[in-house]
Every structure is written in structure tokens, then in C-alpha cells.
Design a protein around this motif. Sequence first.
Motif, PDB file in Angstrom:
ATOM      1  N   SER A  48      21.242   3.854 -15.332  1.00  0.00           N
ATOM      2  CA  SER A  48      21.367   3.340 -16.695  1.00  0.00           C
ATOM      3  C   SER A  48      20.098   3.534 -17.523  1.00  0.00           C
ATOM      4  O   SER A  48      20.073   3.198 -18.692  1.00  0.00           O
ATOM      5  N   LEU A  49      19.062   4.081 -16.916  1.00  0.00           N
ATOM      6  CA  LEU A  49      17.794   4.226 -17.623  1.00  0.00           C
ATOM      7  C   LEU A  49      17.772   5.454 -18.523  1.00  0.00           C
ATOM      8  O   LEU A  49      18.121   6.550 -18.097  1.00  0.00           O
ATOM      9  N   LEU A  50      17.317   5.235 -19.749  1.00  0.00           N
ATOM     10  CA  LEU A  50      17.031   6.343 -20.651  1.00  0.00           C
ATOM     11  C   LEU A  50      15.809   7.075 -20.097  1.00  0.00           C
ATOM     12  O   LEU A  50      14.999   6.475 -19.386  1.00  0.00           O
ATOM     13  N   ASP A  51      15.675   8.339 -20.422  1.00  0.00           N
ATOM     14  CA  ASP A  51      14.539   9.128 -19.949  1.00  0.00           C
ATOM     15  C   ASP A  51      13.208   8.392 -20.170  1.00  0.00           C
ATOM     16  O   ASP A  51      12.999   7.763 -21.213  1.00  0.00           O
ATOM     17  N   ASP A  52      12.321   8.480 -19.179  1.00  0.00           N
ATOM     18  CA  ASP A  52      11.037   7.774 -19.213  1.00  0.00           C
ATOM     19  C   ASP A  52      10.282   7.982 -20.523  1.00  0.00           C
ATOM     20  O   ASP A  52       9.748   7.037 -21.096  1.00  0.00           O
ATOM     21  N   SER A 166      26.002  -3.590 -27.004  1.00  0.00           N
ATOM     22  CA  SER A 166      26.382  -3.759 -28.405  1.00  0.00           C
ATOM     23  C   SER A 166      26.388  -2.426 -29.141  1.00  0.00           C
ATOM     24  O   SER A 166      27.289  -2.160 -29.947  1.00  0.00           O
ATOM     25  N   ILE A 167      25.403  -1.567 -28.864  1.00  0.00           N
ATOM     26  CA  ILE A 167      25.370  -0.237 -29.498  1.00  0.00           C
ATOM     27  C   ILE A 167      26.608   0.551 -29.084  1.00  0.00           C
ATOM     28  O   ILE A 167      27.259   1.200 -29.908  1.00  0.00           O
ATOM     29  N   LYS A 168      26.942   0.467 -27.798  1.00  0.00           N
ATOM     30  CA  LYS A 168      28.105   1.186 -27.273  1.00  0.00           C
ATOM     31  C   LYS A 168      29.391   0.737 -27.988  1.00  0.00           C
ATOM     32  O   LYS A 168      30.291   1.533 -28.233  1.00  0.00           O
ATOM     33  N   LYS A 169      29.450  -0.541 -28.354  1.00  0.00           N
ATOM     34  CA  LYS A 169      30.628  -1.094 -29.038  1.00  0.00           C
ATOM     35  C   LYS A 169      30.558  -0.908 -30.556  1.00  0.00           C
ATOM     36  O   LYS A 169      31.429  -1.390 -31.287  1.00  0.00           O
ATOM     37  N   GLY A 170      29.491  -0.253 -31.039  1.00  0.00           N
ATOM     38  CA  GLY A 170      29.369   0.011 -32.471  1.00  0.00           C
ATOM     39  C   GLY A 170      28.915  -1.183 -33.296  1.00  0.00           C
ATOM     40  O   GLY A 170      29.113  -1.217 -34.507  1.00  0.00           O
ATOM     41  N   LYS A 171      28.281  -2.160 -32.655  1.00  0.00           N
ATOM     42  CA  LYS A 171      27.805  -3.355 -33.362  1.00  0.00           C
ATOM     43  C   LYS A 171      26.472  -3.071 -34.064  1.00  0.00           C
ATOM     44  O   LYS A 171      25.700  -2.229 -33.630  1.00  0.00           O
ATOM     45  N   LEU A 189      21.199   9.079 -31.122  1.00  0.00           N
ATOM     46  CA  LEU A 189      22.513   8.629 -30.620  1.00  0.00           C
ATOM     47  C   LEU A 189      22.429   8.034 -29.220  1.00  0.00           C
ATOM     48  O   LEU A 189      23.355   8.181 -28.407  1.00  0.00           O
ATOM     49  N   PHE A 190      21.319   7.350 -28.924  1.00  0.00           N
ATOM     50  CA  PHE A 190      21.160   6.747 -27.606  1.00  0.00           C
ATOM     51  C   PHE A 190      22.115   5.570 -27.417  1.00  0.00           C
ATOM     52  O   PHE A 190      22.419   4.855 -28.370  1.00  0.00           O
ATOM     53  N   TYR A 191      22.506   5.381 -26.182  1.00  0.00           N
ATOM     54  CA  TYR A 191      23.321   4.232 -25.741  1.00  0.00           C
ATOM     55  C   TYR A 191      24.719   4.204 -26.352  1.00  0.00           C
ATOM     56  O   TYR A 191      25.420   3.203 -26.259  1.00  0.00           O
ATOM     57  N   LYS A 192      25.166   5.300 -26.945  1.00  0.00           N
ATOM     58  CA  LYS A 192      26.492   5.325 -27.574  1.00  0.00           C
ATOM     59  C   LYS A 192      27.617   5.440 -26.540  1.00  0.00           C
ATOM     60  O   LYS A 192      28.719   4.995 -26.781  1.00  0.00           O
ATOM     61  N   LYS A 193      27.326   6.074 -25.407  1.00  0.00           N
ATOM     62  CA  LYS A 193      28.374   6.296 -24.386  1.00  0.00           C
ATOM     63  C   LYS A 193      28.330   5.225 -23.318  1.00  0.00           C
ATOM     64  O   LYS A 193      27.321   4.727 -22.955  1.00  0.00           O
TER      65      LYS A 193
END
Length: 193
Positions: A48-52, A166-171, A189-193
Motif C-alpha cells: 500500500s506504500l506510495l514510492d519512497d 477518502s481520495i479513492k472514494k472521490g471525497k 492522481l495518487f491514491y485514486k485506485k
Amino acid sequence: MKIGLYFGTFNPIHIGHLIIANHMAEHSGLDQIWMVVTPHNPHKQKTSLLDDYHRLHMVHLTTEDYPKIKPSDIEFKLPQPNYTVNTLAHLQEKYPGHEFCLIMGEDNLNSLHKWKNHEVILQNHDIYVYPRAASGVIDPTFINHPKIHNVDAPIIELSSTFIRESIKKGKDIRPMLPNKVWAYIDHNLFYKK
């Protein structure tokens, strides 16, 4: 110089992190706060980690206007997974003139006994603890311990997990993030998927 090390995956860094770091910088007697971006926490799944480097960049964006708060990628260069005791030994060797302390929430203090060589950490480093709303009972071992300092910091109940979901849900979660971090996440567009 007395440095407070605030470790985290910062996935993403949010205003709660900044409030705690700034409170420690201004009200605890620490000279600087280093926000240590952890590449891989042994207790968290790496998937679940975004690139360092994206997470480090967001910490840079957050802290650039705060001279007492610095981003740190020290753990990027150390063997994985990272253990705090190894990072502390490395920092002490690299910066012998500095005194390194840990910053953690009460919830982490309660699991300190599970950390690798936690006795060595407690023997050699002060720990600055900030309150958490749901921390539960403090381990009796740590009550009145000379190396543990409770700091009356604001209680911030905000999590990176909640922000990602919340980002994934479009909040709209803009108030929870520093403006530059929100812009960076939105642009990429991070955390969208």
C-alpha cells in the motif's frame, strides 16, 4: 543539538503530522525535528506504500516553511526492513555531536516492548510521547521512566489510511493536507485506485 526523530511512512503526510512535529519543535525543548520517512515498516504491508521518493517529496513540501522541521531519508540507505535501533546507531555514528530522541504516540509506546532491542533504545535515548485518544492503559514499565517524557500535545485523530480511502472514494479531503501536498497528490492522481 537535541534532535527529535519522528518516524513514519507518511503515506501521505497530513496536517496531523505537521501539528505534532511543530508542537514538539516549539514546546518540548528539542532543537529540531527530523521527519524520518520509513521505506518499509516491518509491521506494515509494503504493497500500500506510495514510492519512497514521492513520500519524501511530500514531506519536503510540507516542511520547507518550518526551519525547525527537516525531512530525512536516512533509512533509504539502510538495510531493509528498517529497525529503529539500527537507525539510531547509524545516526549516532554519523552525527556524534547530536543527541537523538524518539517521538511517538502513546499507542506506539505501549508496543515498544515488541521492538527489536527496545532495552537498548530506552537506555540510550529519550522518548517524547504525545497523547492519542484511544491509547488505552500505559504499560506500567514506562510510567515515571526517566527516559520517557509525556508532552501535552494536541490530540490529533487523523490517519493516512482514512485520507487514502477518502481520495479513492472521490471525497474532498483538502483541509486534511498541506496545500502543496494536496496539489501534488491531485496532479499525480495518487491514491485514486
